[in-house]
Design an enzyme around this catalytic site. Structure first.
Site, PDB file in Angstrom:
ATOM      1  N   ASP A  99      -3.303   2.053  -0.279  1.00  0.00           N
ATOM      2  CA  ASP A  99      -2.732   0.842   0.322  1.00  0.00           C
ATOM      3  C   ASP A  99      -3.156   0.643   1.773  1.00  0.00           C
ATOM      4  O   ASP A  99      -2.669  -0.265   2.445  1.00  0.00           O
ATOM      5  CB  ASP A  99      -1.193   0.890   0.250  1.00  0.00           C
ATOM      6  CG  ASP A  99      -0.659   0.325  -1.063  1.00  0.00           C
ATOM      7  OD1 ASP A  99      -1.381  -0.455  -1.720  1.00  0.00           O
ATOM      8  OD2 ASP A  99       0.491   0.664  -1.421  1.00  0.00           O
ATOM      9  N   ARG A 148       2.708   6.161   1.510  1.00  0.00           N
ATOM     10  CA  ARG A 148       1.975   5.477   2.577  1.00  0.00           C
ATOM     11  C   ARG A 148       2.158   6.141   3.944  1.00  0.00           C
ATOM     12  O   ARG A 148       1.531   5.714   4.925  1.00  0.00           O
ATOM     13  CB  ARG A 148       2.408   4.002   2.660  1.00  0.00           C
ATOM     14  CG  ARG A 148       2.111   3.208   1.390  1.00  0.00           C
ATOM     15  CD  ARG A 148       2.183   1.704   1.635  1.00  0.00           C
ATOM     16  NE  ARG A 148       1.141   1.253   2.552  1.00  0.00           N
ATOM     17  CZ  ARG A 148       1.060   0.024   3.062  1.00  0.00           C
ATOM     18  NH1 ARG A 148       1.975  -0.881   2.743  1.00  0.00           N
ATOM     19  NH2 ARG A 148       0.092  -0.302   3.877  1.00  0.00           N
ATOM     20  N   ARG A 203      12.234  -2.762   3.320  1.00  0.00           N
ATOM     21  CA  ARG A 203      11.389  -1.727   3.910  1.00  0.00           C
ATOM     22  C   ARG A 203      11.879  -1.307   5.305  1.00  0.00           C
ATOM     23  O   ARG A 203      12.244  -0.160   5.523  1.00  0.00           O
ATOM     24  CB  ARG A 203       9.937  -2.213   3.998  1.00  0.00           C
ATOM     25  CG  ARG A 203       9.297  -2.535   2.638  1.00  0.00           C
ATOM     26  CD  ARG A 203       9.075  -1.287   1.827  1.00  0.00           C
ATOM     27  NE  ARG A 203       8.447  -1.568   0.547  1.00  0.00           N
ATOM     28  CZ  ARG A 203       7.137  -1.645   0.334  1.00  0.00           C
ATOM     29  NH1 ARG A 203       6.296  -1.468   1.330  1.00  0.00           N
ATOM     30  NH2 ARG A 203       6.675  -1.882  -0.877  1.00  0.00           N
ATOM     31  N   HIS A 217       8.537  -7.926   2.086  1.00  0.00           N
ATOM     32  CA  HIS A 217       8.161  -7.887   3.509  1.00  0.00           C
ATOM     33  C   HIS A 217       8.353  -9.288   4.081  1.00  0.00           C
ATOM     34  O   HIS A 217       8.136 -10.286   3.377  1.00  0.00           O
ATOM     35  CB  HIS A 217       6.675  -7.540   3.681  1.00  0.00           C
ATOM     36  CG  HIS A 217       6.348  -6.087   3.744  1.00  0.00           C
ATOM     37  ND1 HIS A 217       5.178  -5.560   3.236  1.00  0.00           N
ATOM     38  CD2 HIS A 217       7.018  -5.029   4.297  1.00  0.00           C
ATOM     39  CE1 HIS A 217       5.141  -4.253   3.454  1.00  0.00           C
ATOM     40  NE2 HIS A 217       6.245  -3.900   4.092  1.00  0.00           N
ATOM     41  N   CYS A 275      -1.569  -9.454   5.018  1.00  0.00           N
ATOM     42  CA  CYS A 275      -1.383  -8.011   4.835  1.00  0.00           C
ATOM     43  C   CYS A 275      -2.638  -7.231   5.208  1.00  0.00           C
ATOM     44  O   CYS A 275      -2.553  -6.066   5.589  1.00  0.00           O
ATOM     45  CB  CYS A 275      -1.047  -7.696   3.380  1.00  0.00           C
ATOM     46  SG  CYS A 275       0.443  -8.462   2.788  1.00  0.00           S
TER      47      CYS A 275
HETATM   48  N1  ARG Z   1       1.292  -2.087  -1.862  1.00  0.00           N
HETATM   49  C1  ARG Z   1       1.700  -2.315  -0.512  1.00  0.00           C
HETATM   50  C2  ARG Z   1       3.142  -1.919  -0.344  1.00  0.00           C
HETATM   51  O1  ARG Z   1       3.925  -2.197  -1.224  1.00  0.00           O
HETATM   52  C3  ARG Z   1       1.501  -3.749  -0.146  1.00  0.00           C
HETATM   53  C4  ARG Z   1       1.737  -4.023   1.306  1.00  0.00           C
HETATM   54  C5  ARG Z   1       1.506  -5.446   1.651  1.00  0.00           C
HETATM   55  N2  ARG Z   1       1.486  -5.616   3.046  1.00  0.00           N
HETATM   56  C6  ARG Z   1       2.153  -6.543   3.721  1.00  0.00           C
HETATM   57  N3  ARG Z   1       1.942  -6.646   4.986  1.00  0.00           N
HETATM   58  N4  ARG Z   1       3.043  -7.296   3.126  1.00  0.00           N
HETATM   59  O2  ARG Z   1       3.534  -1.350   0.648  1.00  0.00           O
END
Ligand code: ARG
Length: 261
Positions: A57, A82, A131, A160, A254
């Site tokens: 990612d 991550r 998040r 997000h 992103c």
């Molecule tokens: N697969 C990543 C996650 O779920 C995607 C992140 C997307 N990034 C963003 N800035 N919205 O963390």
């Protein structure tokens, strides 16, 4: 930006990720290259962060930090998968002489923070609910010295802030009201009465996950409705295809961490 050289969907941490759907790695890199060339063509300087094996990612560079007026508030990822990305971003900022501030609270950088420089002298909009921990909003305010407005995200598809809200220029934003709690919708309506409102079709097509220089708005090509809406109010939409990284739950914004001196 960070190339999708090691991009795959091998775990699912948001509702868009499906580990049974294959990713075309060559196409992913080709589309990403085109996005980078588009930005360069618009006159921007793009720094490239080396991709790291085992961090699929990392292409979503926006999550690595949040920069305002030369100060960098570092990220601290919510998911273990991550977590190691943060060090790569930190190394970049430190090697380039930015003032880097390490976080103690969980936050996913520009994924959950947006900056509107001409709104009330410089306003930070911050998302929470999936998040970023709300404690990081207070931490960001202390580190960056700008008021932070906390907005609660309520729909897991918009996990997000940057898939539900974006700055269009120095003073205005576009957002999808349905991604926010009713109270947060009220806050946004009060602060940004002239905002462009996206509908669910625009939002689900990742249209809001855009990057704007105040005139050119680089956005996902599937968001044709939003492109028309933006053109009608004087912006120039620049559509780009990102079908592969979209499988990871992200699009244009992103993939881009914005450096604000
Ligand atoms: N697969 C990543 C996650 O779920 C995607 C992140 C997307 N990034 C963003 N800035 N919205 O963390």
């Amino acid at each position: 930006m960070c190339p999708p050289e090691h991009f795959t969907v091998e775990y699912a941490i948001n509702p868009w990720m499906d580990t049974s759907v294959p990713v075309d790695p060559d196409l992913a890199v080709k589309q990403w290259d085109r996005l980078r060339e588009t930005l360069v063509g618009l006159g921007h300087t793009v720094h490239v962060l080396p991709a790291q094996p085992g961090l699929p990612d990392m292409v979503f560079a926006a999550n690595g930090a949040f920069v305002v007026d030369g100060t960098v508030y570092g990220a601290r990822f919510k998911h273990e998968q991550r977590a190691a990305e943060a060090a790569g971003h930190r190394a970049f900022y430190e090697s380039q002489g930015w003032q880097f501030m390490a976080p103690t609270e969980t936050n996913e950088g520009e994924g959950d923070f947006a900056y509107v420089p001409d709104a009330h002298g410089g306003l930070i909009l911050a998302g929470y609910g999936f998040r970023t921990d709300p404690a990081a909003h207070a931490e960001a305010q202390e580190v960056l010295g700008r008021p932070v407005v906390s907005l609660r995200l309520v729909d897991p598809r918009f996990y997000h802030l940057d898939v539900a809200l974006a700055a269009l220029d120095d003073g205005n934003i576009v957002y999808y009201p349905g991604a926010f709690s009713v109270a947060s919708q009220r806050v946004l309506a009060q602060l940004f009465p002239y905002a462009v409102l996206a509908d669910d079709t625009d939002a689900l097509a990742f249209g809001i996950n855009l990057v704007s220089d105040g005139y050119h708005v680089v956005l996902n090509h599937e968001a044709t409705g939003l492109a028309h809406k933006l053109a009608a109010v004087g912006y120039q939409p620049v559509p780009v295809e990102l079908t592969e990284v979209r499988k990871g739950g992200g699009s244009v914004k992103c993939c881009i961490a914005e450096l604000r001196h």
